[in-house]
Write an enzyme that holds these catalytic residues in place. Structure first.
Site, PDB file in Angstrom:
ATOM      1  N   ASP A  17      37.332   8.318   7.443  1.00  0.00           N
ATOM      2  CA  ASP A  17      38.193   8.838   6.384  1.00  0.00           C
ATOM      3  C   ASP A  17      37.939  10.330   6.221  1.00  0.00           C
ATOM      4  O   ASP A  17      37.287  10.965   7.069  1.00  0.00           O
ATOM      5  CB  ASP A  17      37.944   8.085   5.077  1.00  0.00           C
ATOM      6  CG  ASP A  17      36.543   8.320   4.513  1.00  0.00           C
ATOM      7  OD1 ASP A  17      35.699   8.946   5.207  1.00  0.00           O
ATOM      8  OD2 ASP A  17      36.272   7.885   3.376  1.00  0.00           O
ATOM      9  N   TYR A  43      41.035   2.623   8.989  1.00  0.00           N
ATOM     10  CA  TYR A  43      39.824   2.867   8.202  1.00  0.00           C
ATOM     11  C   TYR A  43      39.333   1.590   7.527  1.00  0.00           C
ATOM     12  O   TYR A  43      38.156   1.223   7.637  1.00  0.00           O
ATOM     13  CB  TYR A  43      40.087   3.945   7.148  1.00  0.00           C
ATOM     14  CG  TYR A  43      38.985   4.020   6.124  1.00  0.00           C
ATOM     15  CD1 TYR A  43      37.805   4.693   6.397  1.00  0.00           C
ATOM     16  CD2 TYR A  43      39.110   3.377   4.892  1.00  0.00           C
ATOM     17  CE1 TYR A  43      36.777   4.736   5.469  1.00  0.00           C
ATOM     18  CE2 TYR A  43      38.093   3.413   3.962  1.00  0.00           C
ATOM     19  CZ  TYR A  43      36.927   4.095   4.254  1.00  0.00           C
ATOM     20  OH  TYR A  43      35.902   4.120   3.342  1.00  0.00           O
ATOM     21  N   GLU A  65      37.210  -1.293  -0.911  1.00  0.00           N
ATOM     22  CA  GLU A  65      37.753  -0.219  -0.078  1.00  0.00           C
ATOM     23  C   GLU A  65      39.191   0.111  -0.445  1.00  0.00           C
ATOM     24  O   GLU A  65      39.583   1.280  -0.441  1.00  0.00           O
ATOM     25  CB  GLU A  65      37.656  -0.607   1.408  1.00  0.00           C
ATOM     26  CG  GLU A  65      36.238  -0.641   1.951  1.00  0.00           C
ATOM     27  CD  GLU A  65      35.529   0.705   1.865  1.00  0.00           C
ATOM     28  OE1 GLU A  65      36.211   1.745   1.809  1.00  0.00           O
ATOM     29  OE2 GLU A  65      34.287   0.718   1.853  1.00  0.00           O
ATOM     30  N   GLY A  84      46.880   3.373 -10.245  1.00  0.00           N
ATOM     31  CA  GLY A  84      47.893   4.057  -9.460  1.00  0.00           C
ATOM     32  C   GLY A  84      48.053   3.485  -8.060  1.00  0.00           C
ATOM     33  O   GLY A  84      47.346   2.566  -7.654  1.00  0.00           O
TER      34      GLY A  84
END
Length: 346
Positions: A139, A121, A38, A82
């Site tokens: 989300d 979330y 996740e 990233g």
């Protein structure tokens, strides 16, 4: 007109059983695996995550291994994904789990939510998928599905919208199938109720409920608030090459790309003579300006316009030189700078 969300499980669960993608992180419900996937999937495409997920678990197969790992290894495993604060927070949370919970992932929602880097979330996803709790993971995909089936034009960026939808969904979670229901909602948004102009309403199990579909206005929602324009920054990147390797330096421990390695750079788009002077001011003994390359990199809130100069050097004072093989093996170079490694062949 209102939509009764209590019908969602009986419509979604059979569809999910038939149509779910075979993803590596769905093959078990181990909390560490669910959590890692996740976090990786935030702001990143599923296909890009698969390889990273496998490599990360091969190197750090347990929470204890992650907690004890060299941060440089964590950065290297994350290189190219990233949003590097995600992996730093992963390690911080792993250290909390080892220190405070003996390495066993906490099952209480509030305890999970309190771990570094875990928001509503992710906590909802872990607790529903791994522990079978009725904790929605809301989300952008789920917000889009809800906005369309309810025909709700309230901007989905508003925190109150996510909070209200979380409460509404929690009331209809099916006992014994909480994890499947969470993943079914995710799957629907990711593969059928797509953003932009291409929802696949003809295969949607919720088409009979969906008010936006009934009105033929599927692409009119969700509504979002106007985004602020990205800040523009310019810089000149100095790719200093010597017999000892490439010159790197480490970024500050706070802020954008915190603690990662980078090529030296200075503000502004310099002309060749100015770039040579900047390199020499850093201590580089420049023998040749080989070439120049233009690159751009977009972050969430800022856009970098970069001009890179490839400078051959005989050496340098107070510069940290890394052989190319070691750079590949051990040093995490963010994509913003790593793209200059490919530019010599341009």
């Amino acid at each position: 007109m209102t939509v009764d969300l209590s019908a969602l499980p009986e419509l979604l669960l059979p569809w999910y059983e038939e149509n779910r993608r075979d993803l590596p992180w769905r093959r078990d419900r181990v909390p560490y695996h669910v959590w890692l996937s996740e976090i990786m999937l935030q702001q990143t495409r599923v296909e890009a995550v698969k390889g990273y997920y496998a490599r990360f678990l091969q190197a750090l197969p347990t929470v204890e291994a992650l907690a004890a790992a060299d941060p440089e290894l964590c950065h290297k495993l994350w290189e190219g994904l990233g949003y590097y604060s995600r992996v730093r927070n992963l390690q911080k949370a792993a250290q909390v789990i080892v220190r405070d919970y003996g390495g066993a992932f906490p099952e209480d929602y509030a305890a999970v939510r309190a771990l570094p880097g875990i928001g509503d979330y992710t906590a909802g996803a872990i607790c529903s998928i791994s522990f079978g709790q009725p904790t929605p993971a809301v989300d952008g995909n789920v917000l889009r599905v809800a906005a369309r089936i309810r025909w709700d034009e309230t901007p989905v960026d508003l925190p109150a919208v996510k909070k209200a939808l979380t409460a509404d969904l929690a009331r209809v979670y099916p006992a014994g199938r909480c994890g499947d229901f969470t993943q079914a909602l995710m799957e629907l948004g990711a593969t059928v109720c797509l953003p932009g102009g291409a929802p696949r309403c003809e295969v949607c199990p919720l088409a009979s409920l969906c008010l936006a579909h009934r009105m033929g206005r599927e692409t009119a929602v969700p509504v979002r608030l106007d985004k602020k324009p990205r800040r523009q920054e310019t810089m000149t990147v100095l790719i200093l090459q010597s017999p000892q390797g490439l010159a790197l330096r480490k970024r500050p421990e706070k802020g954008l790309l915190a603690g990662l390695w980078e090529f030296p750079h200075v503000p502004g788009l310099l002309e060749p003579a100015e770039a040579l002077a900047a390199a020499e001011a850093l201590g580089a003994q420049v023998t040749e300006l080989k070439q120049m390359a233009e690159r751009k990199h977009i972050f969430t809130h800022v856009e970098w316009e970069m001009r890179g100069y490839y400078l051959q050097c005989s050496g340098g004072v107070d510069l940290f030189w890394v052989p190319p093989a070691r750079l590949t093996e051990a040093y995490a170079l963010p994509t913003a700078f790593r793209q200059f490694l490919d530019a010599e062949s341009d």
